[in-house]
Each structure stands twice: as structure tokens, then as C-alpha cells.
Design a protein around this motif. Sequence first.
Motif, PDB file in Angstrom:
ATOM      1  N   LYS A  76       0.854  -1.191   0.000  1.00 57.44           N
ATOM      2  CA  LYS A  76       0.000   0.000   0.000  1.00 57.44           C
ATOM      3  C   LYS A  76       0.892   1.245   0.000  1.00 57.44           C
ATOM      4  O   LYS A  76       1.925   1.271   0.654  1.00 57.44           O
ATOM      5  CB  LYS A  76      -0.912  -0.002   1.228  1.00 57.44           C
ATOM      6  CG  LYS A  76      -1.906  -1.156   1.252  1.00 57.44           C
ATOM      7  CD  LYS A  76      -2.767  -1.096   2.487  1.00 57.44           C
ATOM      8  CE  LYS A  76      -3.658  -2.300   2.644  1.00 57.44           C
ATOM      9  NZ  LYS A  76      -4.491  -2.624   1.515  1.00 57.44           N
ATOM     10  N   TYR A  99      -4.300   6.553  -0.608  1.00 54.97           N
ATOM     11  CA  TYR A  99      -4.119   7.338   0.619  1.00 54.97           C
ATOM     12  C   TYR A  99      -3.243   8.550   0.325  1.00 54.97           C
ATOM     13  O   TYR A  99      -2.024   8.440   0.215  1.00 54.97           O
ATOM     14  CB  TYR A  99      -3.509   6.467   1.716  1.00 54.97           C
ATOM     15  CG  TYR A  99      -4.234   5.153   1.848  1.00 54.97           C
ATOM     16  CD1 TYR A  99      -5.482   5.085   2.474  1.00 54.97           C
ATOM     17  CD2 TYR A  99      -3.705   3.989   1.307  1.00 54.97           C
ATOM     18  CE1 TYR A  99      -6.170   3.886   2.565  1.00 54.97           C
ATOM     19  CE2 TYR A  99      -4.400   2.781   1.396  1.00 54.97           C
ATOM     20  CZ  TYR A  99      -5.623   2.741   2.024  1.00 54.97           C
ATOM     21  OH  TYR A  99      -6.309   1.558   2.101  1.00 54.97           O
ATOM     22  N   GLN A 101      -2.801  12.464   1.732  1.00 57.58           N
ATOM     23  CA  GLN A 101      -3.177  13.484   2.713  1.00 57.58           C
ATOM     24  C   GLN A 101      -2.285  14.703   2.523  1.00 57.58           C
ATOM     25  O   GLN A 101      -1.060  14.583   2.521  1.00 57.58           O
ATOM     26  CB  GLN A 101      -3.035  12.934   4.130  1.00 57.58           C
ATOM     27  CG  GLN A 101      -3.964  11.756   4.408  1.00 57.58           C
ATOM     28  CD  GLN A 101      -3.851  11.277   5.842  1.00 57.58           C
ATOM     29  OE1 GLN A 101      -3.705  12.073   6.768  1.00 57.58           O
ATOM     30  NE2 GLN A 101      -3.914   9.964   6.027  1.00 57.58           N
ATOM     31  N   SER A 112       0.034   7.492  12.440  1.00 56.59           N
ATOM     32  CA  SER A 112      -0.542   6.620  13.478  1.00 56.59           C
ATOM     33  C   SER A 112      -2.002   6.304  13.167  1.00 56.59           C
ATOM     34  O   SER A 112      -2.438   5.146  13.275  1.00 56.59           O
ATOM     35  CB  SER A 112      -0.408   7.307  14.840  1.00 56.59           C
ATOM     36  OG  SER A 112      -0.927   6.492  15.851  1.00 56.59           O
ATOM     37  N   ASN A 113      -2.758   7.320  12.764  1.00 53.88           N
ATOM     38  CA  ASN A 113      -4.170   7.113  12.410  1.00 53.88           C
ATOM     39  C   ASN A 113      -4.325   6.207  11.189  1.00 53.88           C
ATOM     40  O   ASN A 113      -5.223   5.363  11.137  1.00 53.88           O
ATOM     41  CB  ASN A 113      -4.858   8.456  12.160  1.00 53.88           C
ATOM     42  CG  ASN A 113      -5.045   9.262  13.426  1.00 53.88           C
ATOM     43  OD1 ASN A 113      -5.050   8.723  14.535  1.00 53.88           O
ATOM     44  ND2 ASN A 113      -5.178  10.561  13.287  1.00 53.88           N
ATOM     45  N   LEU A 114      -3.428   6.374  10.199  1.00 52.91           N
ATOM     46  CA  LEU A 114      -3.502   5.536   9.005  1.00 52.91           C
ATOM     47  C   LEU A 114      -3.182   4.077   9.339  1.00 52.91           C
ATOM     48  O   LEU A 114      -3.845   3.158   8.853  1.00 52.91           O
ATOM     49  CB  LEU A 114      -2.547   6.059   7.922  1.00 52.91           C
ATOM     50  CG  LEU A 114      -2.566   5.296   6.593  1.00 52.91           C
ATOM     51  CD1 LEU A 114      -3.963   5.312   5.951  1.00 52.91           C
ATOM     52  CD2 LEU A 114      -1.526   5.877   5.636  1.00 52.91           C
ATOM     53  N   GLN A 115      -2.187   3.861  10.188  1.00 52.01           N
ATOM     54  CA  GLN A 115      -1.854   2.491  10.602  1.00 52.01           C
ATOM     55  C   GLN A 115      -3.045   1.824  11.291  1.00 52.01           C
ATOM     56  O   GLN A 115      -3.352   0.659  11.023  1.00 52.01           O
ATOM     57  CB  GLN A 115      -0.640   2.498  11.543  1.00 52.01           C
ATOM     58  CG  GLN A 115       0.671   2.773  10.845  1.00 52.01           C
ATOM     59  CD  GLN A 115       1.810   3.020  11.816  1.00 52.01           C
ATOM     60  OE1 GLN A 115       1.639   3.688  12.847  1.00 52.01           O
ATOM     61  NE2 GLN A 115       2.985   2.494  11.497  1.00 52.01           N
ATOM     62  N   LYS A 116      -3.723   2.577  12.150  1.00 54.64           N
ATOM     63  CA  LYS A 116      -4.907   2.028  12.830  1.00 54.64           C
ATOM     64  C   LYS A 116      -6.007   1.712  11.828  1.00 54.64           C
ATOM     65  O   LYS A 116      -6.630   0.648  11.884  1.00 54.64           O
ATOM     66  CB  LYS A 116      -5.421   3.009  13.890  1.00 54.64           C
ATOM     67  CG  LYS A 116      -4.546   3.099  15.118  1.00 54.64           C
ATOM     68  CD  LYS A 116      -5.033   4.167  16.070  1.00 54.64           C
ATOM     69  CE  LYS A 116      -4.003   4.398  17.159  1.00 54.64           C
ATOM     70  NZ  LYS A 116      -4.210   5.651  17.867  1.00 54.64           N
ATOM     71  N   LYS A 117      -6.248   2.636  10.903  1.00 58.42           N
ATOM     72  CA  LYS A 117      -7.291   2.447   9.898  1.00 58.42           C
ATOM     73  C   LYS A 117      -7.045   1.208   9.054  1.00 58.42           C
ATOM     74  O   LYS A 117      -7.972   0.464   8.711  1.00 58.42           O
ATOM     75  CB  LYS A 117      -7.351   3.687   8.998  1.00 58.42           C
ATOM     76  CG  LYS A 117      -8.347   3.589   7.858  1.00 58.42           C
ATOM     77  CD  LYS A 117      -8.329   4.860   7.018  1.00 58.42           C
ATOM     78  CE  LYS A 117      -9.283   4.731   5.835  1.00 58.42           C
ATOM     79  NZ  LYS A 117      -9.292   5.947   5.021  1.00 58.42           N
ATOM     80  N   LEU A 118      -5.765   0.939   8.714  1.00 59.41           N
ATOM     81  CA  LEU A 118      -5.418  -0.192   7.859  1.00 59.41           C
ATOM     82  C   LEU A 118      -5.070  -1.455   8.651  1.00 59.41           C
ATOM     83  O   LEU A 118      -4.753  -2.484   8.054  1.00 59.41           O
ATOM     84  CB  LEU A 118      -4.231   0.186   6.956  1.00 59.41           C
ATOM     85  CG  LEU A 118      -4.464   1.350   5.998  1.00 59.41           C
ATOM     86  CD1 LEU A 118      -3.187   1.702   5.245  1.00 59.41           C
ATOM     87  CD2 LEU A 118      -5.581   1.021   5.015  1.00 59.41           C
ATOM     88  N   SER A 119      -5.114  -1.355   9.985  1.00 59.64           N
ATOM     89  CA  SER A 119      -4.734  -2.474  10.874  1.00 59.64           C
ATOM     90  C   SER A 119      -3.326  -2.980  10.548  1.00 59.64           C
ATOM     91  O   SER A 119      -3.080  -4.186  10.445  1.00 59.64           O
ATOM     92  CB  SER A 119      -5.740  -3.626  10.754  1.00 59.64           C
ATOM     93  OG  SER A 119      -7.017  -3.200  11.146  1.00 59.64           O
TER      94      SER A 119
END
Length: 198
Positions: A76, A99, A101, A112-119
Motif C-alpha cells: 500500500k 491514501y 493526505q 498513526s491514524n492511518l496504521q490504525k485504519k489499515l490495521s
Amino acid sequence: MILKRNQLLILIKLVFNELNWLKLKGKIKKIKLLVMDVDGVLTDGKLYIDNEGNLMKSFNVKDGLGLKLLMENKVKIAFFSGGSGGATEKRAETLKIDYCQVGIKNKFTALSNLQKKLSLTKEETAYIGDDINDIPVKKIVNIFFAPKDASNYVLRMCDAILTNSGGNGAIRELSERILSFKGSLTDIEKKGWLERND
């Protein structure tokens, strides 16, 4: 032929750089998300402004193909930029980058938010940046890459330095290194590329 002192120093530096890349092979094979700064990485860092105030940036078509090859091989891609103006979004749209931004003030939080969103975990994430506003993400990525013309601060703290400059093939070089370590490059070289090269 006797090598001059400067030539010998450059040769030694290149050998050490290649050895460093080999040490990173295990980490590189785990990459599932490659996040990149835009200005100074995907571009040469120059901003072109016409007499009507329109902002333009120059992107390298070879870098674009490298990104397509990575995406085709299940890596990704994310563009992160502190700037704005439309050129970055247009480039992301052309390459079908999911993605993108822009106008980011805090890249650490955005990543950090993107990592959480994509697990995805730190171990599965790599980043390439060129200046001090990229440094905060180092804590949450497994590998931090830099183009050869990055700021001295970044060159001192990054995990690996590319031999190409930002906007001049750095991303293509990185793409090929990642694909080589993942074992996909030989197959790509044999088959070639049948789609558009944007």
C-alpha cells in the motif's frame, strides 16, 4: 590504475551503503505500507508558481511506474504532504494512490491514524522523507529511508540512504530494492510492463 583519494572514499561509502541495505533485508520483506513525503521525495523540492499564482510541481514518470509495481505486489502507498495546491492530489489520482493526505501539520499523528485504519503495525510500515518535519514518524515505522539529497538531520538518523535524489528516481530505486528483497523483481524484469506508464 590507481584510484584517487576522493574516488576511493566514494567507493568505500558505496560499499558500506550496500552492506547496510543487505542488513535491512528482513525488515524490508515485511513492508506492507510505504508512506512518503511529497516535496523533496516525489519531487525535487522546487515549487513553480505562474503569474496567476497557480502552483506546479514536477514528478518523475519512472517513480510513478515504481509505485505501480509496488501496488501490484500488494504494498500500500500513501502520500503525506504538509503543503497543498492540487498537484499532489492530481498525481495521486493519476497513479490511483488510495491514501493521499495534504496540509498535514503533524505527520506522526496522521501516520498513526492511518496504521490504525489499515490495521497495520510498525513492523509493516516504512517511510521515506527528506526533512526535519518527517523525523517524528521514525518512532512508529520499521524503516526510515531518505533520498541522497535529504537534509543532514535526516541523513544522520535514517536507516538507509538512496543513491538518487528526490524527484530524480529515488522512489523508483526504492521500489526496485523493495521488490528485489521480496523476490518479485526478477519476474517483473522477465515479463515487462503492459500497462500505461504515468
